[in-house]
Structure formats: structure tokens, C-alpha cells
Scaffold this motif. Sequence first.
Motif, short mmCIF file in Angstrom:
data_model
loop_
_atom_site.label_atom_id
_atom_site.label_comp_id
_atom_site.label_asym_id
_atom_site.label_seq_id
_atom_site.Cartn_x
_atom_site.Cartn_y
_atom_site.Cartn_z
N GLN A 370 48.56 51.66 46.81
CA GLN A 370 47.48 52.25 47.08
C GLN A 370 46.31 51.09 46.32
O GLN A 370 45.79 50.43 46.65
CB GLN A 370 46.51 53.54 47.31
CG GLN A 370 47.42 54.70 48.00
CD GLN A 370 47.29 54.62 50.08
OE1 GLN A 370 46.46 53.68 50.41
NE2 GLN A 370 48.50 54.16 49.85
N VAL A 373 46.93 47.16 48.25
CA VAL A 373 46.23 46.92 49.47
C VAL A 373 45.18 46.16 48.88
O VAL A 373 43.89 46.06 48.06
CB VAL A 373 45.38 48.68 49.82
CG1 VAL A 373 44.72 48.21 51.54
CG2 VAL A 373 46.94 49.18 50.59
N THR A 423 48.45 44.46 53.44
CA THR A 423 47.50 45.70 54.45
C THR A 423 47.76 47.08 54.09
O THR A 423 46.81 47.69 55.07
CB THR A 423 47.47 45.07 55.58
OG1 THR A 423 48.93 45.57 55.88
CG2 THR A 423 47.37 43.83 55.42
N LYS A 424 48.88 48.00 53.89
CA LYS A 424 48.94 49.21 53.68
C LYS A 424 50.23 49.32 53.44
O LYS A 424 50.91 48.52 52.66
CB LYS A 424 49.31 49.44 55.50
CG LYS A 424 49.50 49.51 56.70
CD LYS A 424 50.01 50.26 56.85
CE LYS A 424 49.01 49.99 59.08
NZ LYS A 424 49.85 50.37 60.40
N ALA A 425 50.15 50.88 52.21
CA ALA A 425 50.59 51.65 51.76
C ALA A 425 51.86 52.42 51.59
O ALA A 425 50.63 53.28 52.17
CB ALA A 425 49.86 51.35 49.69
N TYR A 426 52.76 52.44 51.38
CA TYR A 426 53.37 53.85 51.24
C TYR A 426 54.28 55.16 50.05
O TYR A 426 53.47 53.95 48.70
CB TYR A 426 54.34 54.45 52.39
CG TYR A 426 54.06 53.24 53.95
CD1 TYR A 426 53.66 54.26 55.01
CD2 TYR A 426 54.47 51.82 53.93
CE1 TYR A 426 53.29 53.69 55.38
CE2 TYR A 426 53.66 51.32 55.25
CZ TYR A 426 53.20 52.43 56.36
OH TYR A 426 52.34 51.53 56.99
N LEU A 430 55.43 48.76 51.11
CA LEU A 430 54.32 47.97 50.82
C LEU A 430 54.62 47.54 52.48
O LEU A 430 56.08 47.18 53.14
CB LEU A 430 53.68 46.49 49.78
CG LEU A 430 54.19 47.94 48.39
CD1 LEU A 430 53.74 46.39 47.62
CD2 LEU A 430 52.96 48.48 48.33
N GLU A 431 53.39 47.32 53.26
CA GLU A 431 53.34 46.34 54.12
C GLU A 431 52.48 45.15 53.76
O GLU A 431 51.40 45.88 53.73
CB GLU A 431 52.71 47.47 55.28
CG GLU A 431 53.51 47.07 57.00
CD GLU A 431 53.92 48.02 58.33
OE1 GLU A 431 52.88 47.87 59.22
OE2 GLU A 431 53.72 48.85 57.91
#
Length: 436
Positions: A370, A373, A423-426, A430-431
Amino acid sequence: MKVRSHKKDKVNIITLGCSKNMVDSEVLSGQLMANDIDVVHENKKSDHNIVIVNTCGFIDKAKEESVNTILAQVERKRRGQLDKVYVTGCLSERYKNNLEQEIPEVDAYFGTMELPMILKQFEADYKAELLGERLLATPTHYAYLKISEGCNRTCSFCAIPLMRGQHISRPIEELVKEAENLVKKGVKEVMLIAQELTYYGLDIYKKRMLPDLLNRLADVNGLEWIRLHYAYPSKFPLDILDVMRDRDNICNYLDMPLQHASDNMLRAMKRQITQAEMNELISAIREKVPGIALRTTLIAGFPGETRDDVESLKSFLQHHRFERVGIFTYSHEEGTTAHGLEDNIPHEEKEARAQEVMEVQQEISFEKNQELVGKTFKTLIDKKESGRYLGRTEFDSVEVDNEVIINSSKKLPIGQFVNVKITKAYDYDLEGEVVG
């Protein structure tokens, strides 16, 4: 009457286990090709008539997979789909006599250091001048570089010295030449592998030479990422970190298997280090290389492990917040000193403990991701799947770590670097989108 056609042999190599085995398969492939023998890795077309299974004998699951693979190939031979089945690698090194009795249909078994003997089966010669010439089983933009063979450590759980022998370093000049050859083939990233990286050079140079090797490799023109795998924590040579910090193409990434954190377990595992010493080492590493990604590997369910030991390990993870963690359940291996201990923790309990530890790490990984991001990273594009590109930052090694999922309407060349804004995190991935 059917007459068998004298079709040219085609060899398929199936590789099981670790990246070190993969390098062995690549070297074998290079030797076969140099002898004008048609060779492929993991052939999907089934148009080969000879199979070489390069086995793993590390832990129970790996041994089972190796045996099942051998049996499957023997069955294909029985049906007339193959002419020959050969077996090499760690399982064959360790259990050759047993295997010859249990699966006699295999045409020949070879140990880990018997490459010339395999070549003799094909009336081929070992060509020493092919130093570093390999048929890569990886995509052409990254490769593993094995800097030594074997291990002199005496960890109580580990059977690797039984299969790979004592530590033997490869000369620096040989490794630099191999790296240069890999770059000529399009390789951008090399992952340095060994049973134990930090021991490098002690046998042939009489001192630890990994920093010197790193500087020489960092000078190789066109080599953009150098990544370090499998460093031993005891007597860790801190000058490695100076080179890592000073050279731009050495990734701020270190894979250092710690195996456990409780002093009780570290003693039983014969790790030659205490938790206090590991705490000091990790602090020194993070201080010398700010922003470094630390990966470690752990073992759950070693003989005698208590609930206190598990809690100590979880607290250790929460304190140090490693970027990457892998965990194995303990495997009771013949020939190791731990085999004399009672394997007193049921398999289900080992699995439950491993899961419990990974749940702690999953939360840490999510929180750390996170924090990324909005930041932009140099990213190596590995492949395209389901319309999306998958890449990695310098903080992630192939197959074992995070991937960056990239949605792009533009074509991105595989094996090239792009800048990606996250842009996103899991939990583990990552994305992002390409910028610039």
C-alpha cells in the motif's frame, strides 16, 4: 514387416526443483547442441524420442514429484512413445541404487556431477571450450548465474551437501565471461545463485570474494540488473552492501534464508547464529542500503518446535517486516543430523503453523505494498497474459515475488524496461500504468 526409420534423435529435458537444477539442464543442452544433437526443454509437442529427467531430492514433496515424473516417462517408453529415458540430478545422486532397483526400466541414472557420462550415452564429447554456453530455459531477458557448487555448512535439516558435495567456487574470469555471453544473447538481468553465496571465493582465493565478483559483474556492459539469492546470515560479509549501494545495476534486493528466529530452533538447526545477532545484522543491512528489499525463507515444524518458538518467529517477522517471505514445512531427511531427532510434529500441525506464520506476513506484505501506491518504478516486462502485461521491479525476483500487473493499450516489448506508476496494491501483487 515394419522397419524402424533412422530418424535423428531429439532430446527433451524435464527439469524439476530449483534454479540451480535449471542451470545444469541449460549447460547439458548447450553441450548436446554443440554435438549436433537436437534438444528442447519441457517439450509440449511430444515429437522427441529421448527424455532426460533432471530430478530434485531436497524434501519429500520434491522427491515425490521426481519419482512420479520418472514413472510417467517410463510409461511413455513402455507404450513405444520414447526410445530412451535417462535420469540425472539430486534424487539420482542420493538414491541411485534404490532407483535402479525400483524403476529398472530407466536406461541409465547419473549423479549431479556426471555430465560427461550423460554425453557418452549420445556418443558426444564434453566440450570444455563451451564455457558458459547454455540453451536458456528461461525467457531470453533474464538468466541464472551459478557462481559455485556444493556447500560446506552443516545445517542439521539440510541434505544438499549429501547431493551436491563440498563448496567449489567458479573463478571470477569464468563468471564474467559467462555474463558477457548471456548479455550478447539479450539477457538484461542475472540472478546469482549458489547453495551459499557469501562463502564464494574462500576455497580458491582463500578469502570471501563476493564483493570483488559483484564489482566485476557490474562492469559488464548491457547488464542492467544483478540480483543476489541465497546468502547465509552467519559471518555475513557486510562489504557486499557497500558494493550494492554504490553500483546502480546491483538490485537493492537480498535473499537471505534465516530458517527460524527462536534461539532454541536456531541451535537445533545448527545455524551458527542467534536471534540477537540476526537482529543486529538486519539493522546493519537496512542502514547500509536504505530501501533494500529483504527476502527470507523459514521452516515450520522442525523437531521439538514449541508454541513459544512459533510465537517468537511471528514476533520476529512483525519486528523486522521483511518485504518477502517463503515458508516450508520440515521434511525429515535421511543422512542429516536432524534425522536422529524424533519428527514429533504431525504433518497437519506443520501445515497449520506455516499458514499461521504466513498470515502474519500477508498482512505485512499488504501494508508495505500500500505504501508503494502513487510511486513510479523501473519495471522489467516479463510476459503478457490474458491481455495484461506482467513485470517486476528491482525489489522482486522472478516466480517467487510480487508481480506488477500493467494494463496498456500500447504494445510493450517483452524483456524491456518501462517506468510504471503504481495505482493499486494487493497482498502480493501491484497494479500500475506506464508513464513517460
